[in-house]
Write a protein that holds these residues in place. Structure first.
Motif, short mmCIF file in Angstrom:
data_model
loop_
_atom_site.label_atom_id
_atom_site.label_comp_id
_atom_site.label_asym_id
_atom_site.label_seq_id
_atom_site.Cartn_x
_atom_site.Cartn_y
_atom_site.Cartn_z
N THR A 166 41.42 43.90 93.80
CA THR A 166 42.20 44.49 92.74
C THR A 166 41.49 45.42 92.40
O THR A 166 41.67 46.41 91.37
N ARG A 167 40.61 45.85 92.97
CA ARG A 167 40.03 47.44 92.96
C ARG A 167 40.21 48.88 94.04
O ARG A 167 39.29 49.09 94.69
N LEU A 168 41.62 48.45 94.62
CA LEU A 168 41.85 49.49 95.66
C LEU A 168 41.83 50.51 94.91
O LEU A 168 41.81 50.94 93.88
N GLY A 169 41.40 51.83 96.34
CA GLY A 169 41.33 52.91 95.44
C GLY A 169 40.69 54.52 95.94
O GLY A 169 40.04 55.27 96.47
N PRO A 170 39.37 53.85 95.31
CA PRO A 170 38.05 54.78 96.14
C PRO A 170 37.67 54.08 97.28
O PRO A 170 38.59 53.79 98.26
N PRO A 171 36.80 55.17 97.39
CA PRO A 171 36.41 55.05 99.47
C PRO A 171 35.75 53.45 99.80
O PRO A 171 35.02 53.14 98.81
N LEU A 172 35.94 52.85 101.14
CA LEU A 172 35.65 51.74 101.39
C LEU A 172 34.10 51.49 101.10
O LEU A 172 33.98 50.82 100.86
N ALA A 173 33.39 53.00 101.16
CA ALA A 173 31.94 52.27 100.80
C ALA A 173 31.15 52.40 99.18
O ALA A 173 30.41 51.53 99.16
N GLU A 174 32.27 52.53 98.58
CA GLU A 174 32.14 52.33 97.00
C GLU A 174 32.30 50.83 97.11
O GLU A 174 31.90 50.02 96.05
N GLU A 175 33.63 50.17 97.46
CA GLU A 175 33.31 48.29 97.75
C GLU A 175 32.34 47.67 98.54
O GLU A 175 32.15 46.37 98.55
N LEU A 176 31.98 48.08 100.35
CA LEU A 176 30.98 47.62 100.45
C LEU A 176 29.70 47.32 99.75
O LEU A 176 28.89 47.10 100.07
N VAL A 177 29.05 49.02 98.93
CA VAL A 177 27.67 48.65 98.18
C VAL A 177 27.74 47.37 97.13
O VAL A 177 26.99 46.86 97.03
N ASN A 178 28.86 46.61 97.25
CA ASN A 178 28.81 45.46 96.65
C ASN A 178 28.33 43.93 97.02
O ASN A 178 27.83 42.76 96.89
N TRP A 179 28.39 44.11 98.01
CA TRP A 179 28.23 43.28 99.55
C TRP A 179 27.33 43.63 100.52
O TRP A 179 26.79 42.06 100.87
N PHE A 180 26.77 44.15 100.83
CA PHE A 180 25.62 45.04 101.92
C PHE A 180 24.31 45.76 101.11
O PHE A 180 25.16 46.30 99.48
#
Length: 207
Positions: free
Chosen positions: A45-59
């Motif tokens: 639901t929050r696609l757009g920013p770089p991958l790392a900005e999503e991964l930081v929520n989980w790792f």
């Protein structure tokens, strides 16, 4: 259009392709591979920013680079065939060509995977530049003298404005029309099916 060496840039995820099914599947596979919980439905639901900005929520921060590498390595086998073109994507590229212009893709996605998506879908822009987000996109847009940039995210609006390009936003991603307008989009379309008509109206104004 007298200046019809016009180059139009397009974002990729949620602008030209509906990357949600493939990205969801890839996050689920990454979760299974690492034993780390990832809410894949939330992530898409929050696609757009770089991958790392999503991964930081989980790792943890120290694992982000390695997880990004693993995700990108898994991605081609999982995400490419699962990802369709957005409605109107091919017609939007064709409209630019029919007007005598050039079409390019500028995306935050890892460039080799971006090219795999486009090749699989038979979409052939004149240039593909990856690994650029928000204002960073202005580098590629300026280099290719793009006069218009089309995207679905406020980050795309910021990239267009930083490049001095006209920002055309499509409300097909995570950002609603009101948010795109508030960010400074010059034009807001419901989706890419409206783009060819808009472009045909835009050309005489530039002549």
């Amino acid at each position: 259009m007298a200046h019809m060496a016009l180059t139009v840039g397009f974002d990729l995820d949620m602008t030209l392709i509906d990357s949600r099914p493939g990205i969801r599947a890839c996050y689920q596979a990454l979760s299974e591979r690492t034993g780390t919980y990832i809410d894949a439905d939330l992530a898409v639901t929050r696609l757009g920013p770089p991958l790392a900005e999503e991964l930081v929520n989980w790792f943890p921060a120290e694992e982000i680079a390695a997880m990004a590498d693993l995700y990108r390595a898994m991605y081609p086998a999982i995400a490419i065939t699962a990802t369709p073109a957005m409605t109107g994507a091919r017609e939007a590229i064709a409209a630019v060509r029919e007007a005598g212009g050039r079409a390019m893709v500028v995306t935050a996605k890892y460039e080799p995977n971006a090219k795999l998506h486009l090749a699989h879908l038979g979409i052939e822009p004149d240039a593909v530049i990856g690994d650029l987000w928000a204002e960073q996109k202005a580098e590629a847009l300026r280099e290719h003298d793009a006069g218009v940039y089309v995207g679905d995210h406020v980050g795309d609006v910021r990239g267009a404005r930083a490049a001095g390009a006209l920002s055309v936003a499509v409300a097909t991603g995570p950002c609603p029309q009101e948010e795109l307008r508030a960010a400074g989009a010059d034009v807001v379309l419901t989706d890419l099916t409206e783009f060819p008509r808009w472009l045909s109206d835009y050309r005489p104004a530039r002549a």
